[in-house]
Design an enzyme around this catalytic site. Sequence first.
Site, PDB file in Angstrom:
ATOM      1  CB  SER A   1      -0.981   0.002   1.175  1.00 16.32           C
ATOM      2  OG  SER A   1      -0.351  -0.327   2.376  1.00 16.32           O
TER       3      SER A   1
ATOM      4  CG  HIS B   1      -3.856  -0.795  -2.223  1.00 15.34           C
ATOM      5  ND1 HIS B   1      -4.365   0.474  -2.084  1.00 15.34           N
ATOM      6  CD2 HIS B   1      -3.501  -1.191  -0.980  1.00 15.34           C
ATOM      7  CE1 HIS B   1      -4.297   0.838  -0.816  1.00 15.34           C
ATOM      8  NE2 HIS B   1      -3.778  -0.160  -0.128  1.00 15.34           N
TER       9      HIS B   1
ATOM     10  CE  LYS C   1      -7.712   0.994   0.963  1.00 14.72           C
ATOM     11  NZ  LYS C   1      -7.178   0.020   1.877  1.00 14.72           N
TER      12      LYS C   1
HETATM   13  C1  LIG Z   1      -7.190  -0.059   3.375  1.00  9.01           C
HETATM   14  C2  LIG Z   1      -6.573  -1.383   3.658  1.00  9.01           C
HETATM   15  C3  LIG Z   1      -7.158  -2.271   4.560  1.00  9.01           C
HETATM   16  C4  LIG Z   1      -8.311  -1.868   5.440  1.00  9.01           C
HETATM   17  O1  LIG Z   1      -9.510  -1.893   4.756  1.00  9.01           O
HETATM   18  P1  LIG Z   1     -10.726  -0.977   5.292  1.00  9.01           P
HETATM   19  O2  LIG Z   1     -11.893  -1.509   4.546  1.00  9.01           O
HETATM   20  O3  LIG Z   1     -10.359   0.406   4.933  1.00  9.01           O
HETATM   21  O4  LIG Z   1     -10.841  -1.203   6.756  1.00  9.01           O
HETATM   22  C5  LIG Z   1      -6.624  -3.537   4.667  1.00  9.01           C
HETATM   23  N1  LIG Z   1      -5.521  -3.904   3.981  1.00  9.01           N
HETATM   24  C6  LIG Z   1      -4.888  -3.057   3.137  1.00  9.01           C
HETATM   25  C7  LIG Z   1      -3.664  -3.509   2.403  1.00  9.01           C
HETATM   26  C8  LIG Z   1      -5.393  -1.770   2.965  1.00  9.01           C
HETATM   27  O5  LIG Z   1      -4.761  -0.921   2.163  1.00  9.01           O
END
Ligand SMILES: *Cc1c(COP(=O)(O)O)cnc(C)c1O
Length: 407
Positions: free
Chosen positions: A191, A219, A254
Amino acid sequence: MQPTPSWLDEFPQRLSELDAAHLRRTRRVVAPQLDAEGHFSGGARLVVDGVAMLAFCSNDYLGLAQHPALIAAACEGARAFGVGATGSPLVSGHSTANAALEQELAAFVGLPRALYFYAGFATNIGIIPALVGPDDAIFSDRLNHACLVDGARLSGAKVHRFPHADLAALERQLQASSAARKLVLSDAVFSMDGDCANMPALLALCERFDALLLLDDAHGFGVLGPQGRGALAQAGLTGTHASRRILYMATLGKAAGVAGAFVAGDDTLVEWLLQKTRSYTFATAAPALLANALRASLHAMEHEQWRRTHLQALIAQLRSGLGAALAGHHWRLADSHTPIQPLIIGRNDEALAVADALRMQGLWVSAIRPPTVPVGTARLRIALSAAHSEADVAVLVAALGALAQGI
Ligand SMILES: *Cc1c(COP(=O)(O)O)cnc(C)c1O
């Protein structure tokens, strides 16, 4: 009489220490920019603390968060189901919309079964302790997301962290472990760096050492693979090639543009997670209106290929533009082909100064500092989206080029 000292009085001092280290985080208050008719001006155009800005810091990689079909589906969902989920999925919270979404998610990623959660963080901190416990071993890439790290801690298993992407080190750790149950954790797309895990090699090691591989594709889902089916599909590890050694997890806030997450894999394994994941059992289900919006999101991902084509063109434009503008400069664009394009600056104060200078020009890029990234690698995390235009990217490249020249 002197009052007894209390640790509760230490917080002002502790906050000052954050300030001194340039580590105090602040939130900006955000609203979408609207045009004269009251329509959205595009997902990357925001009003931030009252000021119009062009944002390069959102995870809305496909620009779906304001998609009219998703908004309509959410409204229909509210009309059909009401607003709240009313209970845990194991009691009254598992609506027909949530059930249909699970079927569609499994089919979309080419795996036998999916379980839909209200958030990604809660998914990972819940499923890892459901899979392994104190007699077991976890092997975790050093750059894994915080919720994989916390889930591993919470499980009580012995945690072996291996240097980022160092599969020879992972192999040695697996070889040396005598634990009966071994779980390997990796982001599929990292990330803060934007690089991808070597999934076939990770899977081969898991096969050899009887380990289970949990991949977090927060992602990659929606962005990578045919129709955005994710990192596993891109690696050809789904459908008839799906391995029961892989548990695939992805988030839905996302690229999918809504909220929540899911885990998918072998039917029995997913059934076990449904039985044993405490953050699933003891939490209210995601509202049906969100599941409805997500069903529309899957439809858009599948049928609006132009979003990924446009995004890839923007990534290429940014990389070639910044490559030329920053030639010979110590700022370094990380080797990433995903929408996450980190510009490694180095010192915390320099990264903050660049982000501030961009903000003065109406460009919002987040500066990421330790402890989120290793000390000395403070960076701008440039995030591109199908909501950007080529002109938007050109503006950012020109601004960074000028800052690098010290203008
Ligand atoms: C954003 C993210 C999460 C958390 O997900 P949410 O739905 O925002 O709680 C988990 N793992 C990764 C790699 C992330 O980037």
